[in-house]
Scaffold this motif. Sequence first.
Motif, short mmCIF file in Angstrom:
data_model
loop_
_atom_site.label_atom_id
_atom_site.label_comp_id
_atom_site.label_asym_id
_atom_site.label_seq_id
_atom_site.Cartn_x
_atom_site.Cartn_y
_atom_site.Cartn_z
N ILE A 35 2.96 -17.33 24.69
CA ILE A 35 3.72 -16.80 23.83
C ILE A 35 5.28 -16.05 24.32
O ILE A 35 6.37 -16.24 23.47
CB ILE A 35 2.75 -15.65 22.95
N ASN A 63 -2.33 -9.80 17.31
CA ASN A 63 -2.10 -10.94 18.20
C ASN A 63 -3.55 -11.02 17.22
O ASN A 63 -4.62 -10.78 17.38
CB ASN A 63 -3.13 -11.46 19.96
N SER A 65 -5.21 -14.34 16.16
CA SER A 65 -5.60 -15.66 16.53
C SER A 65 -7.00 -15.57 16.65
O SER A 65 -8.23 -16.99 16.11
CB SER A 65 -4.59 -16.22 17.30
N VAL A 69 -5.11 -12.90 24.77
CA VAL A 69 -3.73 -12.70 24.68
C VAL A 69 -3.76 -11.82 26.39
O VAL A 69 -4.09 -10.55 25.46
CB VAL A 69 -2.68 -13.01 24.44
N GLY A 71 -1.21 -9.79 27.59
CA GLY A 71 0.19 -9.37 26.85
C GLY A 71 0.89 -8.13 27.76
O GLY A 71 2.21 -8.11 27.18
N LEU A 83 2.18 -5.76 22.93
CA LEU A 83 1.11 -6.55 22.44
C LEU A 83 0.44 -4.95 20.98
O LEU A 83 0.14 -4.27 21.98
CB LEU A 83 0.09 -6.85 23.10
N ILE A 94 0.81 -13.00 15.35
CA ILE A 94 0.04 -14.43 15.81
C ILE A 94 -1.17 -14.87 14.97
O ILE A 94 -1.85 -14.29 15.17
CB ILE A 94 -0.40 -15.13 17.17
N LEU A 97 -4.21 -19.06 17.41
CA LEU A 97 -2.97 -20.06 18.94
C LEU A 97 -4.30 -21.15 19.47
O LEU A 97 -5.17 -20.67 19.76
CB LEU A 97 -2.95 -18.63 19.99
#
Length: 138
Positions: A35, A63, A65, A69, A71, A83, A94, A97
């Motif tokens: 990202i 996010n 997805s 993640v 962030g 994030l 997003i 992913l």
Amino acid sequence: MLTFVKQCVPAAIIGALAMTSPASAQTSQDGHQIIQLLLNAPDLQQYYHFAERPERVPLRVVNLSGTEVDGSGWTVAGEKAVLSSGKDPKALEISALELSGDTAVVKFAFGAEGLLGEGRFSRRGGTWAVDKVEVGER
């Protein structure tokens, strides 16, 4: 027999979680790097308009997805990116992913500019790199 099952099941669950934790951590780190590359892709730079739209700083990334993640520490065009949670019309979202070995695909939208896009990435020598980022207006 029942006592044996009661004792073994929690141990089995803990063992399974312990086995997946390093993979989850690696996925989170990979997602972070991918990202970060996406945020700084030249194809997206022209749409941030931070000087004209200071309310976009820090850039919020949502996010959606389903992939965890990390962030922390993201930057974009010299500005901080964070994030965020929940839908946000000014955020870069997003939507997917997908990590598979040494390749990744990220699908995203930037509602503030009416953009949809997809980024393709590959890991080369242990480092993620951008293969292609495509951006289109809705």
